[in-house]
Design a protein around this motif. Structure first.
Motif, PDB file in Angstrom:
ATOM      1  N   GLN A  30       0.808  -1.220   0.000  1.00  0.00           N
ATOM      2  CA  GLN A  30       0.000   0.000   0.000  1.00  0.00           C
ATOM      3  C   GLN A  30       0.847   1.279   0.000  1.00  0.00           C
ATOM      4  O   GLN A  30       0.382   2.323  -0.426  1.00  0.00           O
ATOM      5  CB  GLN A  30      -0.948  -0.003   1.205  1.00  0.00           C
ATOM      6  CG  GLN A  30      -2.009  -1.084   1.080  1.00  0.00           C
ATOM      7  CD  GLN A  30      -2.960  -1.099   2.266  1.00  0.00           C
ATOM      8  OE1 GLN A  30      -2.677  -1.739   3.274  1.00  0.00           O
ATOM      9  NE2 GLN A  30      -4.071  -0.403   2.160  1.00  0.00           N
ATOM     10  N   TRP A 134      -0.952  -9.668   2.532  1.00  0.00           N
ATOM     11  CA  TRP A 134      -1.706  -9.924   1.313  1.00  0.00           C
ATOM     12  C   TRP A 134      -0.911  -9.969  -0.006  1.00  0.00           C
ATOM     13  O   TRP A 134      -1.494 -10.260  -1.047  1.00  0.00           O
ATOM     14  CB  TRP A 134      -2.855  -8.915   1.138  1.00  0.00           C
ATOM     15  CG  TRP A 134      -3.801  -8.875   2.287  1.00  0.00           C
ATOM     16  CD1 TRP A 134      -3.784  -9.646   3.422  1.00  0.00           C
ATOM     17  CD2 TRP A 134      -4.920  -7.998   2.432  1.00  0.00           C
ATOM     18  NE1 TRP A 134      -4.823  -9.310   4.248  1.00  0.00           N
ATOM     19  CE2 TRP A 134      -5.538  -8.291   3.672  1.00  0.00           C
ATOM     20  CE3 TRP A 134      -5.460  -6.988   1.642  1.00  0.00           C
ATOM     21  CZ2 TRP A 134      -6.675  -7.618   4.127  1.00  0.00           C
ATOM     22  CZ3 TRP A 134      -6.582  -6.317   2.080  1.00  0.00           C
ATOM     23  CH2 TRP A 134      -7.176  -6.630   3.313  1.00  0.00           C
ATOM     24  N   ASN A 177      -1.913 -10.928   8.260  1.00  0.00           N
ATOM     25  CA  ASN A 177      -2.899  -9.872   8.476  1.00  0.00           C
ATOM     26  C   ASN A 177      -4.273 -10.288   7.963  1.00  0.00           C
ATOM     27  O   ASN A 177      -4.423 -10.642   6.787  1.00  0.00           O
ATOM     28  CB  ASN A 177      -2.479  -8.597   7.730  1.00  0.00           C
ATOM     29  CG  ASN A 177      -3.480  -7.472   7.927  1.00  0.00           C
ATOM     30  OD1 ASN A 177      -3.617  -6.946   9.028  1.00  0.00           O
ATOM     31  ND2 ASN A 177      -4.236  -7.129   6.890  1.00  0.00           N
ATOM     32  N   ILE A 181     -10.708 -11.291   5.965  1.00  0.00           N
ATOM     33  CA  ILE A 181     -10.947 -10.341   4.862  1.00  0.00           C
ATOM     34  C   ILE A 181     -10.142 -10.771   3.633  1.00  0.00           C
ATOM     35  O   ILE A 181     -10.641 -10.735   2.502  1.00  0.00           O
ATOM     36  CB  ILE A 181     -10.516  -8.918   5.294  1.00  0.00           C
ATOM     37  CG1 ILE A 181     -11.347  -8.439   6.473  1.00  0.00           C
ATOM     38  CG2 ILE A 181     -10.549  -7.962   4.110  1.00  0.00           C
ATOM     39  CD1 ILE A 181     -12.307  -7.330   6.202  1.00  0.00           C
ATOM     40  N   TYR A 320     -12.775  -1.487  12.678  1.00  0.00           N
ATOM     41  CA  TYR A 320     -13.155  -0.243  12.003  1.00  0.00           C
ATOM     42  C   TYR A 320     -14.571   0.220  12.334  1.00  0.00           C
ATOM     43  O   TYR A 320     -14.832   1.398  12.403  1.00  0.00           O
ATOM     44  CB  TYR A 320     -13.015  -0.402  10.481  1.00  0.00           C
ATOM     45  CG  TYR A 320     -11.563  -0.402  10.041  1.00  0.00           C
ATOM     46  CD1 TYR A 320     -10.923   0.782   9.704  1.00  0.00           C
ATOM     47  CD2 TYR A 320     -10.821  -1.573  10.000  1.00  0.00           C
ATOM     48  CE1 TYR A 320      -9.587   0.808   9.324  1.00  0.00           C
ATOM     49  CE2 TYR A 320      -9.481  -1.563   9.625  1.00  0.00           C
ATOM     50  CZ  TYR A 320      -8.878  -0.363   9.282  1.00  0.00           C
ATOM     51  OH  TYR A 320      -7.558  -0.342   8.926  1.00  0.00           O
ATOM     52  N   MET A 362     -17.966   2.369   6.889  1.00  0.00           N
ATOM     53  CA  MET A 362     -17.139   2.743   8.039  1.00  0.00           C
ATOM     54  C   MET A 362     -17.722   3.962   8.726  1.00  0.00           C
ATOM     55  O   MET A 362     -17.559   5.093   8.265  1.00  0.00           O
ATOM     56  CB  MET A 362     -15.702   2.999   7.594  1.00  0.00           C
ATOM     57  CG  MET A 362     -15.020   1.736   7.127  1.00  0.00           C
ATOM     58  SD  MET A 362     -13.262   1.964   6.894  1.00  0.00           S
ATOM     59  CE  MET A 362     -12.758   0.304   6.444  1.00  0.00           C
ATOM     60  N   TRP A 432      -4.595   3.411  11.836  1.00  0.00           N
ATOM     61  CA  TRP A 432      -4.455   3.125  10.405  1.00  0.00           C
ATOM     62  C   TRP A 432      -4.941   4.340   9.648  1.00  0.00           C
ATOM     63  O   TRP A 432      -6.102   4.655   9.736  1.00  0.00           O
ATOM     64  CB  TRP A 432      -5.270   1.894  10.003  1.00  0.00           C
ATOM     65  CG  TRP A 432      -5.025   1.562   8.559  1.00  0.00           C
ATOM     66  CD1 TRP A 432      -5.697   2.053   7.474  1.00  0.00           C
ATOM     67  CD2 TRP A 432      -4.013   0.689   8.041  1.00  0.00           C
ATOM     68  NE1 TRP A 432      -5.177   1.546   6.325  1.00  0.00           N
ATOM     69  CE2 TRP A 432      -4.139   0.710   6.645  1.00  0.00           C
ATOM     70  CE3 TRP A 432      -3.009  -0.093   8.626  1.00  0.00           C
ATOM     71  CZ2 TRP A 432      -3.298  -0.033   5.802  1.00  0.00           C
ATOM     72  CZ3 TRP A 432      -2.184  -0.833   7.790  1.00  0.00           C
ATOM     73  CH2 TRP A 432      -2.336  -0.798   6.395  1.00  0.00           C
ATOM     74  N   GLU A 439      -5.514   2.017  -1.461  1.00  0.00           N
ATOM     75  CA  GLU A 439      -6.560   1.294  -0.744  1.00  0.00           C
ATOM     76  C   GLU A 439      -7.026   0.107  -1.593  1.00  0.00           C
ATOM     77  O   GLU A 439      -8.163   0.032  -2.028  1.00  0.00           O
ATOM     78  CB  GLU A 439      -7.692   2.248  -0.358  1.00  0.00           C
ATOM     79  CG  GLU A 439      -8.774   1.676   0.539  1.00  0.00           C
ATOM     80  CD  GLU A 439      -8.281   0.842   1.719  1.00  0.00           C
ATOM     81  OE1 GLU A 439      -7.232   1.168   2.304  1.00  0.00           O
ATOM     82  OE2 GLU A 439      -8.946  -0.144   2.043  1.00  0.00           O
ATOM     83  N   PHE A 449      -6.859   7.524   4.372  1.00  0.00           N
ATOM     84  CA  PHE A 449      -6.746   6.999   5.738  1.00  0.00           C
ATOM     85  C   PHE A 449      -5.635   7.675   6.522  1.00  0.00           C
ATOM     86  O   PHE A 449      -5.549   7.533   7.735  1.00  0.00           O
ATOM     87  CB  PHE A 449      -6.463   5.496   5.699  1.00  0.00           C
ATOM     88  CG  PHE A 449      -7.677   4.631   5.484  1.00  0.00           C
ATOM     89  CD1 PHE A 449      -8.427   4.187   6.564  1.00  0.00           C
ATOM     90  CD2 PHE A 449      -8.075   4.239   4.215  1.00  0.00           C
ATOM     91  CE1 PHE A 449      -9.536   3.379   6.385  1.00  0.00           C
ATOM     92  CE2 PHE A 449      -9.187   3.432   4.025  1.00  0.00           C
ATOM     93  CZ  PHE A 449      -9.919   3.003   5.118  1.00  0.00           C
TER      94      PHE A 449
HETATM   95  C1  BGC Z   1      -6.543  -3.815   5.854  1.00  0.00           C
HETATM   96  C2  BGC Z   1      -5.814  -2.585   5.340  1.00  0.00           C
HETATM   97  C3  BGC Z   1      -6.816  -1.630   4.712  1.00  0.00           C
HETATM   98  C4  BGC Z   1      -7.821  -1.233   5.765  1.00  0.00           C
HETATM   99  C5  BGC Z   1      -8.844  -0.200   5.311  1.00  0.00           C
HETATM  100  C6  BGC Z   1      -7.849  -3.516   6.552  1.00  0.00           C
HETATM  101  O1  BGC Z   1      -8.762  -4.513   6.252  1.00  0.00           O
HETATM  102  O2  BGC Z   1      -5.683  -4.560   6.681  1.00  0.00           O
HETATM  103  O3  BGC Z   1      -4.819  -2.982   4.456  1.00  0.00           O
HETATM  104  O4  BGC Z   1      -6.209  -0.505   4.152  1.00  0.00           O
HETATM  105  O5  BGC Z   1      -8.524  -2.365   6.184  1.00  0.00           O
HETATM  106  O6  BGC Z   1      -9.755  -0.705   4.405  1.00  0.00           O
END
Ligand code: BGC
Length: 498
Positions: A30, A134, A177, A181, A320, A362, A432, A439, A449
């Motif tokens: 990223q 990822w 990580n 997701i 989040y 979010m 974050w 993103e 972010f």
């Molecule tokens: C991930 C990040 C991502 C963030 C915001 C998380 O699921 O680890 O890489 O940028 O969410 O969407």
């Protein structure tokens, strides 16, 4: 109300305890750029975003991103400006091992992360390092990726190289990580490369292999490095907080199922020794209805259970947002069959009065993080927790005046302190993210972010502190959260606080 629905904290703790780590987080693909610099090999993201650029909404990619490969010194300077005590970043597998395997170790990759780590330590900033965020080597992705169990062996070999190279200096490791997701975006929804949509099947298989990969890295550390290096190993899990839409039995059951499918799928094998029963039973029942001869969730063998059980010195939580959860007749037939959502058999919605970020889902509801931390404490014998991600994207138009992000940060950090005051063993918080980045499939433009803005048009990728950065800096400096503090990110008269 049941014990796991919303609990509102009235404790109101605003003081940061001593030794509580405050920091920020990023991930390699990223922000780093330098996608083929100095012998770096291709990851699945490099490959697909070159081959099929429209996977990303605004047709951007991570070739340069925030260019941290060249600007890591500025990143550390930013951390110093903030007064951060720790930095969570990830290592790009193919920067260290260009084709993913240990056949060739790239000295330039090792040198890059050594420089970054040394600079952090020289500034008293603790590195919390993620091995895998990822960016799978394309070689393994082409060979079945996380559906192929041999990828877990390759991950173990990569982990060993990394522990060996940096373990004298890095004492906190995150193996993987957000398995949930990660697997759902590739296999459940087919929106992340290699876009292998197989709802209700690939997701579970991928998750199972990531659990095994995590455990492998943990054991390698335990057996080969722990005694000499004395560090800790955990993983980062994504966890939203589900709130029952009503006190009806169905809605309360739906909350428990939501937690079993989203948190328990990974937490339970690691902290309790097997998948949650409700996860196993629901998928088995749905599989039977769909005429599968065996459950789409492959059970863990006794050997695997023993291998995974107890493999976390801490758990990283990426949180989040919260959502309401319900179950009634309307949910039947709502999702495609088979699928993860169909297996959960529940519906979700959010309260429109919760302040919304640039990203629809979010929204700010800080008591959700409080409840989540209390739930983890009560359900898993109060493990050591780090909030390894928590953030709120603003729009490019909000520019430096990211008031909503600054509010979110204060509210969520306060929720963490409240939970801590009520017994949660949370030992740190990583916002974050440190700087704006790619993103993923949403690209560079839409969601900001970063505590620091990155100018993606400027070849020097200039970084500028936003209001949220100034607020965070003051929290760290003063050791308190002051909701009235209202800094001017423009530093002149043109600042209008909306
Ligand atoms: C991930 C990040 C991502 C963030 C915001 C998380 O699921 O680890 O890489 O940028 O969410 O969407």
């Amino acid at each position: 109300m049941s014990a796991i629905t919303q609990v509102n904290s009235n404790v109101g703790v605003n003081k940061i305890p001593e030794n509580f780590l405050l920091g920020a987080a990023t991930s390699a693909y990223q922000i780093e750029g330098g996608w083929n610099a100095d012998g770096k090999g291709e990851s699945v993201w490099d490959h697909y975003l070159h081959k099929q650029p429209d996977i990303v909404q605004d047709i951007t990619n991570g070739d340069i991103a925030a260019d941290s490969y060249h600007l890591y010194e500025r990143d550390v300077e930013i951390l110093k400006e903030l007064g951060a005590k720790a930095y969570r970043f990830s290592i790009s597998w193919t920067r260290i091992l260009p084709d993913g395997t240990t056949n060739f170790i790239n000295p330039h990759g090792i040198a890059y992360y050594s420089r970054l780590i040394d600079l952090l330590l020289a500034n008293n900033i603790l590195p919390l390092v993620t091995l895998y965020h990822w960016d799978l080597p394309i070689t393994f992705s082409n060979n079945g990726g996380w559906l192929n169990e041999t990828t877990t062996d390759r991950f173990g070999e990569y982990a060993r190289i990394v522990f060996n190279a940096f373990g004298d200096k890095v004492k906190n490791w995150i193996t993987v990580n957000e398995p949930s997701i990660h697997c759902s975006f590739i296999y459940e929804y087919g929106i992340h490369p290699p876009l292998k949509k197989s709802p209700g099947v690939g997701f579970y298989e991928c998750g199972r292999n990531l659990l095994l990969a995590h455990a492998k890295a943990y054991h390698i550390y335990d057996i080969e490095f722990r005694k000499i290096q004395g560090g800790k190993v955990g993983l980062s899990l994504d966890a939203e907080w589900p709130i029952a839409a009503s006190d009806s039995k169905d809605d309360l059951e739906a909350v428990k199922d939501y937690l079993a499918f989203n948190v328990g799928q990974y937490m339970d094998p690691i902290f309790k020794g097997d998948y949650p029963e409700r996860l196993v039973n629901r998928i088995a029942a749905a599989s039977r209805r769909q005429c599968y001869t065996t459950s789409r969730l492959q059970a863990l063998t006794a050997k695997e259970k023993a291998y995974i059980n107890g493999t976390a010195d801490f758990v990283g939580i990426n949180h989040y947002y919260s959502l309401y959860v319900y179950r009634n007749a309307s949910v039947r037939g709502m999702y495609e069959t088979p699928s993860f959502l169909d297996d959960t058999g529940l519906g979700t919605f959010q309260d429109p009065s919760w302040p919304q970020s640039a990203f629809t889902r979010m929204r700010e509801y800080a008591p959700g993080l409080y409840s989540l931390l209390m739930y983890l404490k009560d359900t898993y014998h109060n493990p050591v927790v780090y909030i390894t991600e928590n953030g709120f994207p603003t729009t490019p138009a909000e520019d430096l005046n990211d008031e909503k992000k600054a509010h979110y940060l204060r509210a969520y950090l306060k929720a963490v302190l409240d939970a801590k005051a009520n017994g949660s063993n949370c030992q740190g918080y990583f916002f974050w993210s440190l700087v704006d980045g790619l993103e993923w499939a949403s690209g560079l433009q839409k969601y900001r972010f970063g505590l620091y803005q990155v100018d993606f048009i400027d070849p020097s990728r200039k970084r500028t502190a936003r209001k949220s950065a100034l607020v965070y800096k003051e929290i760290i400096r003063s050791g308190t959260i002051d909701f009235g503090y209202n800094p001017n990110p423009y530093g002149d008269t043109c600042f209008i606080n909306t």
